[in-house]
Design an enzyme around this catalytic site. Structure first.
Site, PDB file in Angstrom:
ATOM      1  N   ASP A  87       0.847  -1.202   0.000  1.00  9.35           N
ATOM      2  CA  ASP A  87       0.000   0.000   0.000  1.00  9.35           C
ATOM      3  C   ASP A  87       0.882   1.252   0.000  1.00  9.35           C
ATOM      4  OD1 ASP A  87      -2.471  -1.673   0.638  1.00  9.35           O
ATOM      5  OD2 ASP A  87      -1.165  -2.113   2.324  1.00  9.35           O
ATOM      6  N   HIS A  90      -4.490  -3.409   6.495  1.00 14.02           N
ATOM      7  CA  HIS A  90      -4.328  -3.669   5.050  1.00 14.02           C
ATOM      8  C   HIS A  90      -5.703  -4.078   4.524  1.00 14.02           C
ATOM      9  CE1 HIS A  90      -2.841  -4.965   1.214  1.00 14.02           C
ATOM     10  NE2 HIS A  90      -3.232  -6.208   1.409  1.00 14.02           N
TER      11      HIS A  90
HETATM   12  N1  LIG Z   1      -0.516  -8.112   2.444  1.00  9.90           N
HETATM   13  C1  LIG Z   1      -0.512  -7.902   1.144  1.00  9.90           C
HETATM   14  O1  LIG Z   1      -0.225  -6.778   0.703  1.00  9.90           O
HETATM   15  C2  LIG Z   1      -0.861  -8.996   0.154  1.00  9.90           C
HETATM   16  C3  LIG Z   1      -0.648  -8.775  -1.207  1.00  9.90           C
HETATM   17  C4  LIG Z   1      -0.965  -9.793  -2.119  1.00  9.90           C
HETATM   18  C5  LIG Z   1      -1.512 -10.986  -1.679  1.00  9.90           C
HETATM   19  N2  LIG Z   1      -1.697 -11.171  -0.345  1.00  9.90           N
HETATM   20  C6  LIG Z   1      -2.227 -12.453   0.163  1.00  9.90           C
HETATM   21  O2  LIG Z   1      -1.190 -13.432   0.098  1.00  9.90           O
HETATM   22  C7  LIG Z   1      -1.778 -14.748   0.105  1.00  9.90           C
HETATM   23  C8  LIG Z   1      -1.128 -15.626  -0.952  1.00  9.90           C
HETATM   24  O3  LIG Z   1      -1.396 -15.132  -2.243  1.00  9.90           O
HETATM   25  P1  LIG Z   1      -0.942 -15.928  -3.551  1.00  9.90           P
HETATM   26  O4  LIG Z   1      -1.358 -15.102  -4.692  1.00  9.90           O
HETATM   27  O5  LIG Z   1       0.474 -16.377  -3.459  1.00  9.90           O
HETATM   28  O6  LIG Z   1      -1.913 -17.190  -3.428  1.00  9.90           O
HETATM   29  P2  LIG Z   1      -1.747 -18.648  -4.117  1.00  9.90           P
HETATM   30  O7  LIG Z   1      -3.079 -19.311  -3.994  1.00  9.90           O
HETATM   31  O8  LIG Z   1      -1.099 -18.532  -5.459  1.00  9.90           O
HETATM   32  O9  LIG Z   1      -0.702 -19.356  -3.159  1.00  9.90           O
HETATM   33  C9  LIG Z   1      -1.005 -19.666  -1.853  1.00  9.90           C
HETATM   34  C10 LIG Z   1      -0.160 -20.867  -1.475  1.00  9.90           C
HETATM   35  O10 LIG Z   1      -0.369 -21.120  -0.093  1.00  9.90           O
HETATM   36  C11 LIG Z   1      -0.435 -22.515   0.079  1.00  9.90           C
HETATM   37  N3  LIG Z   1      -1.056 -22.853   1.357  1.00  9.90           N
HETATM   38  C12 LIG Z   1      -2.372 -22.948   1.672  1.00  9.90           C
HETATM   39  N4  LIG Z   1      -2.531 -23.336   2.948  1.00  9.90           N
HETATM   40  C13 LIG Z   1      -1.286 -23.471   3.463  1.00  9.90           C
HETATM   41  C14 LIG Z   1      -0.789 -23.883   4.727  1.00  9.90           C
HETATM   42  N5  LIG Z   1      -1.609 -24.221   5.727  1.00  9.90           N
HETATM   43  N6  LIG Z   1       0.549 -23.913   4.904  1.00  9.90           N
HETATM   44  C15 LIG Z   1       1.402 -23.590   3.903  1.00  9.90           C
HETATM   45  N7  LIG Z   1       0.971 -23.227   2.680  1.00  9.90           N
HETATM   46  C16 LIG Z   1      -0.337 -23.170   2.466  1.00  9.90           C
HETATM   47  C17 LIG Z   1      -1.199 -22.998  -1.145  1.00  9.90           C
HETATM   48  O11 LIG Z   1      -1.040 -24.386  -1.366  1.00  9.90           O
HETATM   49  C18 LIG Z   1      -0.538 -22.143  -2.231  1.00  9.90           C
HETATM   50  O12 LIG Z   1       0.634 -22.768  -2.736  1.00  9.90           O
HETATM   51  C19 LIG Z   1      -3.282 -14.517  -0.085  1.00  9.90           C
HETATM   52  O13 LIG Z   1      -3.937 -14.574   1.176  1.00  9.90           O
HETATM   53  C20 LIG Z   1      -3.347 -13.086  -0.634  1.00  9.90           C
HETATM   54  O14 LIG Z   1      -4.600 -12.477  -0.376  1.00  9.90           O
HETATM   55  C21 LIG Z   1      -1.383 -10.213   0.575  1.00  9.90           C
HETATM   56  O1  LIG Z   2      -6.248  -7.284  -2.668  1.00  9.42           O
HETATM   57  C1  LIG Z   2      -5.941  -8.446  -2.399  1.00  9.42           C
HETATM   58  O2  LIG Z   2      -6.765  -9.282  -2.020  1.00  9.42           O
HETATM   59  C2  LIG Z   2      -4.507  -8.874  -2.540  1.00  9.42           C
HETATM   60  C3  LIG Z   2      -3.581  -7.969  -1.813  1.00  9.42           C
HETATM   61  O3  LIG Z   2      -3.943  -7.807  -0.476  1.00  9.42           O
HETATM   62  C4  LIG Z   2      -3.412  -6.621  -2.489  1.00  9.42           C
HETATM   63  O4  LIG Z   2      -3.516  -5.595  -1.821  1.00  9.42           O
HETATM   64  O5  LIG Z   2      -3.131  -6.599  -3.706  1.00  9.42           O
END
Ligand SMILES: NC(=O)c1ccc[n+]([C@@H]2O[C@H](COP(=O)([O-])OP(=O)(O)OC[C@H]3O[C@@H](n4cnc5c(N)ncnc54)[C@H](O)[C@@H]3O)[C@@H](O)[C@H]2O)c1
Ligand SMILES: O=C(O)C[C@H](O)C(=O)O
Length: 326
Positions: free
Chosen positions: A159, A187
């Site tokens: 952000d 967030h």
């Molecule tokens: N804070 C932020 O700014 C931000 C930004 C982008 C995404 N995210 C979040 O990050 C997370 C991951 O996103 P992504 O695009 O990589 O998703 P994705 O679905 O591509 O990957 C998630 C991975 O986590 C694994 N997983 C699920 N449960 C698990 C467990 N108990 N232990 C270990 N691994 C496990 C899945 O098998 C998968 O490989 C999501 O919750 C998304 O919303 C946060």
């Molecule tokens: O928006 C989402 O769910 C993914 C991540 O937290 C983001 O800010 O891009």
């Protein structure tokens, strides 16, 4: 050469993992002189894919990559870990808010908090990326009572970076001219990107734009950027999220620049009237592997209302997961 440090990445077979691991192994996160052992944790059905990622890491011949461990067992994944990036969680789809993921994801973080408590280094630095990141960080922290609560953080750096680019573009400058950005709070769509303390080329950013743009364009654009990316890409942000995770840990481990600060979701000590114990994003300066909340920034009535609203949302999320907070 320094001794290698152990870096655990959960969800390592996922989208963000694929954009993250190669940069950690290259030295972008902890520096060009810091070897790393990657401890990659994912669920059992993802282990084949994880092996493929390990093969690719090996094929890069990174000089700093001392070893790669792949596992589906949190007790192995967090063993002696010095840093943990908790990415593994379900991402949201179109039309969802991040807190709609709480039910699906919260249990993951209570299990991992316990494993960190039992197996990781007591000095571990934890960054939670999986959404809803602040409340998942709180769950992790509360399940790891033997570790200082200051060692658990949530990611709002994405952000922060988004807000820097928005104000740079609006004022015809580059991100190099933007300093002292702050994201306050969660967030989520209630986060508050603060232009009253941001500087562009040394001038206060809120003086360079009109209040109408600040309120009705800048703030909602930053708050809704994640949703806009999901709509455009059909999947949530991955490369920019991985980049922000690298930035967050790098700032924490190696320090922030001069008088500038970064936004980090950290354990509230009551600063700025925010309830103690919430994981709330504050302006933070980092030095010697530690962070401190920047004190004494002016808060006008407009900012106060927004800072309190996002704190209120975090308190509600916390109350919704009480059963997972020992
Ligand atoms: N804070 C932020 O700014 C931000 C930004 C982008 C995404 N995210 C979040 O990050 C997370 C991951 O996103 P992504 O695009 O990589 O998703 P994705 O679905 O591509 O990957 C998630 C991975 O986590 C694994 N997983 C699920 N449960 C698990 C467990 N108990 N232990 C270990 N691994 C496990 C899945 O098998 C998968 O490989 C999501 O919750 C998304 O919303 C946060
Ligand atoms: O928006 C989402 O769910 C993914 C991540 O937290 C983001 O800010 O891009």
């Amino acid at each position: 050469m320094k001794q290698p440090v152990r870096v655990t990445v959960t969800g390592a077979a996922g989208q963000i993992g694929y954009a993250l691991l190669f940069r950690i192994a290259s030295g972008a996160m902890l520096g060009d002189d810091q070897p790393v052992i990657l401890q990659l944790l994912d669920i059992t059905p993802a282990l084949d894919a994880l092996q493929g990622v390990k093969m690719e890491l090996e094929d890069c011949a990174f000089p700093l990559l001392a070893d790669v461990v792949c596992t589906d067992d949190p007790n192995v994944g967090f063993k002696d870990s010095d840093y943990a990036l908790l990415v593994g969680a379900r991402p949201r789809g179109p039309g969802m808010e991040r807190k709609d993921l709480l039910e699906a994801n919260a249990a993951i973080f209570s299990v991992q908090g316990k494993a960190i408590d039992q197996h990781a280094s007591k000095d571990i630095k934890v960054l939670v990326v999986g959404n809803p990141a602040n409340t998942n960080a709180l769950i992790t922290q509360r399940n790891a009572p033997s570790i200082n609560p200051r060692n658990f953080t949530a990611m709002t750096r994405l952000d922060h970076n988004r807000a820097m680019t928005q104000i740079a573009q609006k004022t015809g400058k580059t991100v190099n001219d933007v300093t002292n950005m702050t994201i306050w709070g969660n967030h989520s769509a209630t986060q508050y990107p603060d232009l009253f303390n941001t500087k562009v080329d040394g001038k206060t950013a809120s003086d360079l734009v009109d209040q109408e743009w600040l309120e009705n364009d800048f703030i909602p654009t930053v708050q809704q950027r994640g949703a806009a990316i999901i709509k455009a890409r059909g999947a949530s942000s991955a490369a920019s999220a991985a980049n922000a995770a690298i930035d967050h840990v790098r700032s924490w481990a190696l320090g922030t620049e001069g008088d500038d600060w970064v936004s980090m979701g950290v354990y509230s000590d009551g600063s700025y009237g925010i309830e103690e114990g919430l994981i709330y994003s504050f302006p933070c300066r980092c030095n010697n592997g530690d962070w401190e909340i920047v004190q004494g920034l002016p808060v006008n009535d407009f900012s106060r209302g927004k800072m309190d609203a996002t704190a209120q949302e975090l308190a509600e999320e916390r109350d919704g997961v009480k059963h997972l907070l020992p």
